[in-house]
Scaffold this active site. Structure first.
Site, short mmCIF file in Angstrom:
data_model
loop_
_atom_site.label_atom_id
_atom_site.label_comp_id
_atom_site.label_asym_id
_atom_site.label_seq_id
_atom_site.Cartn_x
_atom_site.Cartn_y
_atom_site.Cartn_z
N PRO A 94 -23.93 -1.30 87.89
CA PRO A 94 -23.54 -2.24 86.84
C PRO A 94 -22.11 -2.75 86.96
O PRO A 94 -21.20 -2.01 87.27
CB PRO A 94 -23.72 -1.43 85.55
CG PRO A 94 -23.79 -0.01 85.96
CD PRO A 94 -24.35 0.00 87.35
N ASN A 95 -22.01 -4.04 86.69
CA ASN A 95 -20.76 -4.79 86.62
C ASN A 95 -20.14 -5.10 87.98
O ASN A 95 -19.18 -5.87 88.05
CB ASN A 95 -19.73 -4.09 85.71
CG ASN A 95 -20.23 -3.98 84.29
OD1 ASN A 95 -20.61 -4.99 83.70
ND2 ASN A 95 -20.30 -2.77 83.75
N ARG A 150 -13.06 -10.55 87.99
CA ARG A 150 -12.43 -9.95 86.80
C ARG A 150 -11.67 -8.70 87.22
O ARG A 150 -12.00 -8.09 88.24
CB ARG A 150 -13.50 -9.53 85.78
CG ARG A 150 -14.37 -10.64 85.25
CD ARG A 150 -13.70 -11.36 84.08
NE ARG A 150 -14.59 -12.35 83.50
CZ ARG A 150 -14.80 -13.58 83.95
NH1 ARG A 150 -14.15 -13.99 85.04
NH2 ARG A 150 -15.62 -14.41 83.36
N TYR A 206 -9.78 -3.57 90.63
CA TYR A 206 -10.80 -3.62 91.68
C TYR A 206 -10.47 -4.56 92.84
O TYR A 206 -11.28 -4.71 93.76
CB TYR A 206 -12.16 -3.99 91.06
CG TYR A 206 -12.61 -2.95 90.05
CD1 TYR A 206 -12.99 -1.68 90.47
CD2 TYR A 206 -12.60 -3.21 88.68
CE1 TYR A 206 -13.36 -0.71 89.56
CE2 TYR A 206 -12.99 -2.24 87.76
CZ TYR A 206 -13.36 -1.00 88.20
OH TYR A 206 -13.72 -0.03 87.31
N ASN A 252 -22.81 2.70 95.26
CA ASN A 252 -21.79 2.70 94.21
C ASN A 252 -22.55 2.51 92.90
O ASN A 252 -22.93 1.40 92.54
CB ASN A 252 -20.78 1.57 94.41
CG ASN A 252 -19.64 1.66 93.41
OD1 ASN A 252 -19.73 2.38 92.40
ND2 ASN A 252 -18.55 0.95 93.65
N ALA A 254 -20.58 2.89 86.58
CA ALA A 254 -20.43 3.85 85.48
C ALA A 254 -21.62 4.80 85.36
O ALA A 254 -21.49 5.89 84.78
CB ALA A 254 -20.20 3.10 84.17
N GLU A 308 -22.17 8.47 98.31
CA GLU A 308 -21.60 7.95 97.06
C GLU A 308 -20.26 7.28 97.38
O GLU A 308 -19.42 7.88 98.05
CB GLU A 308 -21.38 9.12 96.10
CG GLU A 308 -20.64 8.74 94.82
CD GLU A 308 -20.36 9.95 93.92
OE1 GLU A 308 -20.88 11.07 94.20
OE2 GLU A 308 -19.62 9.77 92.94
N HIS A 342 -16.88 4.86 95.83
CA HIS A 342 -16.14 4.22 94.73
C HIS A 342 -14.98 3.43 95.32
O HIS A 342 -14.33 3.89 96.27
CB HIS A 342 -15.63 5.26 93.74
CG HIS A 342 -16.75 6.03 93.12
ND1 HIS A 342 -17.58 5.46 92.18
CD2 HIS A 342 -17.21 7.27 93.35
CE1 HIS A 342 -18.51 6.34 91.85
NE2 HIS A 342 -18.30 7.45 92.56
N ARG A 351 -7.98 8.25 87.85
CA ARG A 351 -8.02 7.31 86.72
C ARG A 351 -7.85 8.05 85.40
O ARG A 351 -8.19 9.23 85.28
CB ARG A 351 -9.33 6.50 86.79
CG ARG A 351 -9.30 5.59 88.05
CD ARG A 351 -10.42 4.64 88.12
NE ARG A 351 -10.44 3.70 87.00
CZ ARG A 351 -11.31 2.70 86.92
NH1 ARG A 351 -12.18 2.49 87.89
NH2 ARG A 351 -11.30 1.90 85.87
O1 CA2 Z 1 -14.35 2.66 91.50
C1 CA2 Z 1 -15.55 2.37 91.48
O2 CA2 Z 1 -16.13 1.86 92.43
C2 CA2 Z 1 -16.37 2.60 90.22
O3 CA2 Z 1 -17.66 3.04 90.61
C3 CA2 Z 1 -16.44 1.26 89.50
C4 CA2 Z 1 -17.15 1.35 88.15
C5 CA2 Z 1 -16.55 2.46 87.30
O4 CA2 Z 1 -17.26 2.58 86.09
C6 CA2 Z 1 -16.52 3.79 88.02
O5 CA2 Z 1 -15.91 4.74 87.19
C7 CA2 Z 1 -15.76 3.67 89.32
C8 CA2 Z 1 -17.02 0.04 87.39
C9 CA2 Z 1 -17.51 -1.13 88.14
C10 CA2 Z 1 -17.05 -2.35 87.44
O6 CA2 Z 1 -16.81 -3.32 88.42
C11 CA2 Z 1 -16.05 -4.39 88.10
C12 CA2 Z 1 -15.61 -5.14 89.14
C13 CA2 Z 1 -14.82 -6.22 88.90
C14 CA2 Z 1 -14.53 -6.59 87.60
C15 CA2 Z 1 -15.00 -5.83 86.55
C16 CA2 Z 1 -15.79 -4.73 86.80
#
Ligand code: CA2
Length: 142
Positions: free
Chosen positions: A9-10, A17, A22, A75, A78, A99, A101, A108
């Site tokens: 997700p996301n 964003r 990121y 990946n 969340a 896995e 990230h 974090r």
């Molecule tokens: O660091 C990572 O790759 C995470 O898996 C990213 C997740 C986060 O919930 C994990 O704790 C760590 C969030 C992905 C959200 O991705 C975005 C990318 C660009 C803009 C907004 C969100």
């Protein structure tokens, strides 16, 4: 032989964003880097979903329907920190799952990000190297 990359997700918002967390590179940039590093050794397929059940369905298909997938780079976003269902799906398939990230989740501030429900059933974990984490994971599968 194929390597399947699954984003949760996301992650469709990469490069659009929150660049301060990121980075400003996009999924297309990440895939170009992974494919260049893998070269002719494997095909790289990509799947992204914001839905837990779709991620589980894709894991099942990779494990039991798509005969040519050698390993998965995941990946789970969340869901990493919350989804026993994705952990069960990883455990249920006979493929190595790495896995990944983008960020170093352990560094974090939100302590929930320090826990992964999927790490115990993954072959390994790579975190904190930006989009290069995906390349390192793909190379580790090779
Ligand atoms: O660091 C990572 O790759 C995470 O898996 C990213 C997740 C986060 O919930 C994990 O704790 C760590 C969030 C992905 C959200 O991705 C975005 C990318 C660009 C803009 C907004 C969100």
């Amino acid at each position: 032989m194929k390597i399947l990359i699954i984003d949760g997700p996301n992650l469709n918002l990469l490069g659009k964003r929150e660049p301060e967390i990121y980075g400003s590179q996009t999924t297309a940039d990440m895939l170009a880097e992974v494919r260049a590093a893998v070269g002719g050794r494997a095909e790289v397929e990509y799947f992204q979903s914001n839905h837990e059940g779709e991620i589980i369905d894709r894991l099942h298909a990779a494990g039991y329907a798509d005969a040519d997938i050698a390993g998965i780079v995941l990946n789970a976003g969340a869901y990493t920190h919350t989804s026993l269902a994705i952990a069960d799906a990883i455990a249920a398939i006979p493929l190595p799952v790495v896995e990944v990230h983008i960020t170093n989740v352990h560094a974090r501030p939100e302590t929930i990000r320090h826990t992964s429900l999927i790490s115990p059933v993954c072959r390994g974990v790579i975190a904190g190297f930006g989009l290069r984490s995906y390349t390192l994971a793909a190379l580790s599968l090779l």
